[in-house]
Design an enzyme around this catalytic site. Structure first.
Site, PDB file in Angstrom:
ATOM      1  N   GLY A 208       0.822  -1.208   0.000  1.00 49.86           N
ATOM      2  CA  GLY A 208       0.000   0.000   0.000  1.00 49.86           C
ATOM      3  C   GLY A 208       0.850   1.250   0.000  1.00 49.86           C
ATOM      4  N   ASN A 209       0.227   2.386   0.247  1.00 50.93           N
ATOM      5  CA  ASN A 209       0.977   3.642   0.350  1.00 50.93           C
ATOM      6  C   ASN A 209       0.307   4.541   1.387  1.00 50.93           C
ATOM      7  OD1 ASN A 209      -0.972   5.519  -1.047  1.00 50.93           O
ATOM      8  ND2 ASN A 209      -0.676   3.993  -2.662  1.00 50.93           N
ATOM      9  N   ARG A 210       0.812   5.735   1.543  1.00 52.48           N
ATOM     10  CA  ARG A 210       0.402   6.591   2.669  1.00 52.48           C
ATOM     11  C   ARG A 210      -0.797   7.492   2.386  1.00 52.48           C
ATOM     12  NH1 ARG A 210       4.844   6.201   6.106  1.00 52.48           N
ATOM     13  NH2 ARG A 210       6.765   5.636   5.018  1.00 52.48           N
ATOM     14  N   SER A 211      -1.451   7.315   1.258  1.00 48.97           N
ATOM     15  CA  SER A 211      -2.586   8.218   0.950  1.00 48.97           C
ATOM     16  C   SER A 211      -3.743   7.993   1.923  1.00 48.97           C
ATOM     17  CB  SER A 211      -3.065   7.988  -0.478  1.00 48.97           C
ATOM     18  OG  SER A 211      -4.252   8.716  -0.699  1.00 48.97           O
ATOM     19  N   ALA A 275      -3.517   7.661  -5.102  1.00 47.00           N
ATOM     20  CA  ALA A 275      -2.142   7.181  -5.234  1.00 47.00           C
ATOM     21  C   ALA A 275      -2.255   5.708  -5.635  1.00 47.00           C
ATOM     22  CB  ALA A 275      -1.408   7.341  -3.919  1.00 47.00           C
TER      23      ALA A 275
END
Ligand code: PMT
Length: 397
Positions: A208-211, A275
């Site tokens: 995943g990512n930090r969005s 993102a």
């Protein structure tokens, strides 16, 4: 949007009356002139003093109010209202409104007004589901009242079911949408993406990512409040589903691509604030991967580039999340991905990028123009993007 608008807030006799304090408070903070009208039963749950302290306005509780400082005529509020919202609305008030009864200040105000009326039912599930209440709700809808669906959850009676007053954000979202329905984006269909996609590694883990989704949700809400019909395609976030917006929940880049392709078929604009993962595991393991003695290597393949691949006549607006060479990288993406506009986002700047309530961006257009904006709230950034999008739609940019 809410600044200097007169919102008549009707409060009726349900346990959720205490939640109207928060609604009155948030509306007042947003600059609205909040005029509270309480029914007799509402007074059993909460006092007018609370609302008077919060709104700075006298609360009306009685049509005749003989001892009131300023007597107020029975249709005065109906004339000054930009919008009337009844929250919570009991089965009783809904029945009275459906029959055109005007035996107190709130029902008189609603019957006499030309302003839009929003009703947020809140009651025991059995009362809500009773066919009489449902028929009354259908009648009000047919007459142009906007109904906010109650939520399911724990009820004051102790049971679980539908009937809870939605949270303040949902109710204020409905008010904003109503006030903005004739805005500059009226008649436009806008598809927005938000959040960070999740690419499954196994049934337990993902890449995943930090969005947080805040930027995309701000764009979707701002477009809604300017009259657009908005579809929000969202990867998992902790945010409340915005009122008056079609919400499509997805997880992976592939799911987002399919949803975007479908939703944008009739769109005027696609705004991709999500993102999206650039890589995904070649195949997700069917069972949880066990910890072994050595390391773990993941075999990754590229995801589809959604904004590049989606076809149509709509405007394509993307974001570029960068930690270095912001403008050069953004320009490359603007032309390389066939966008009409890109929002270059320095995600390493203080107060900007992932998870923050503020953002610092430069907006670049395909005609070579660009505008660098100072640090501002994500909502303000959203408005700036929509200002430019609106001009592009009119061929003025
Ligand atoms: O959600 P928040 O916490 O509020 O944070 C906001 C944000 C930082 C996520 C947002 O402002 C932002 O910059 N979003 C874009 C993030 C990103 O993925 O940028 P990118 O440079 O990797 O991609 C460029 C554009 O192509 C983006 O519009 C992206 O949605 C799109 N893309 C990317 C990969 C892919 N496979 N398909 C795409 O369509």
């Amino acid at each position: 949007m809410l600044k200097n608008k007169t919102v008549v807030l009707g409060i009726t006799g349900g346990i959720a009356a205490y939640k109207a304090v928060d609604i009155a408070s948030k509306l007042t903070q947003a600059g609205a002139n909040v005029r509270v009208v309480m029914t007799k039963s509402a007074l059993e749950f909460i006092t007018p003093l609370t609302f008077e302290s919060i709104t700075g306005n006298t609360v009306v509780t009685d049509m005749f109010q003989p001892n009131a400082e300023h007597r107020i005529n029975h249709v005065a509020l109906s004339e000054v209202a930009d919008v009337i919202v009844i929250a919570p609305a009991t089965a009783n008030i809904i029945a009275k409104l459906a029959c055109g009864i005007a035996d107190d200040m709130l029902t008189c105000t609603v019957l006499a007004t030309r302003a839009p009326v929003i009703v947020s039912p809140s009651m025991h599930t059995n009362m809500y589901e009773n066919s009489i209440t449902q028929e009354n709700i259908a009648k009000l809808k047919k007459r142009g009242f906007k109904m906010i669906e109650p939520q399911a959850g724990r009820l004051a009676s102790g049971g679980y079911g539908v009937g809870r007053l939605p949270d303040t954000e949902t109710i204020i979202g409905a008010i904003r949408q109503t006030l903005g329905k004739n805005g500059d984006l009226k008649g436009k269909k806008v598809v927005v993406t938000a959040g960070g996609t999740q690419e499954a590694i196994d049934p337990v883990r993902y890449l995943g990512n930090r969005s947080s989704g805040k930027m995309g949700y701000a764009v979707a809400e701002a477009a809604r409040d300017r009259g657009a019909e908005v579809t929000l395609i969202t990867a998992p976030t902790a945010l409340v589903a915005p009122a008056g917006i079609e919400l499509i929940k997805v997880q992976s880049a592939k799911e987002m691509k399919n949803a975007v392709a479908k939703a944008s078929a009739k769109a005027d604009a696609l705004i991709m604030a999500a993102a999206v993962a650039d890589y995904t595991p070649k195949a997700a393991a069917k069972q949880k991967i066990k910890k072994g003695a050595g390391g773990l290597t993941l075999d990754l393949v590229k995801t589809p580039d959604i904004i590049s691949e989606v076809k149509g006549k709509f405007l394509k607006i993307g974001f570029a999340a960068e930690t270095e060479n912001l403008l050069a990288n953004a320009k490359k993406k603007l032309t390389g991905k066939g966008m009409d506009m890109i929002v270059a986002n320095d995600v390493s700047a203080e107060g900007s990028g992932f998870g923050t309530d503020t953002n610092k961006v430069t907006i670049l257009l395909k005609n070579g123009r660009q505008e660098s904006l100072p640090l501002m709230s994500k909502r303000e950034v959203a408005e700036k993007i929509l200002d430019k999008m609106g001009k592009m739609m009119e061929g003025k940019m």
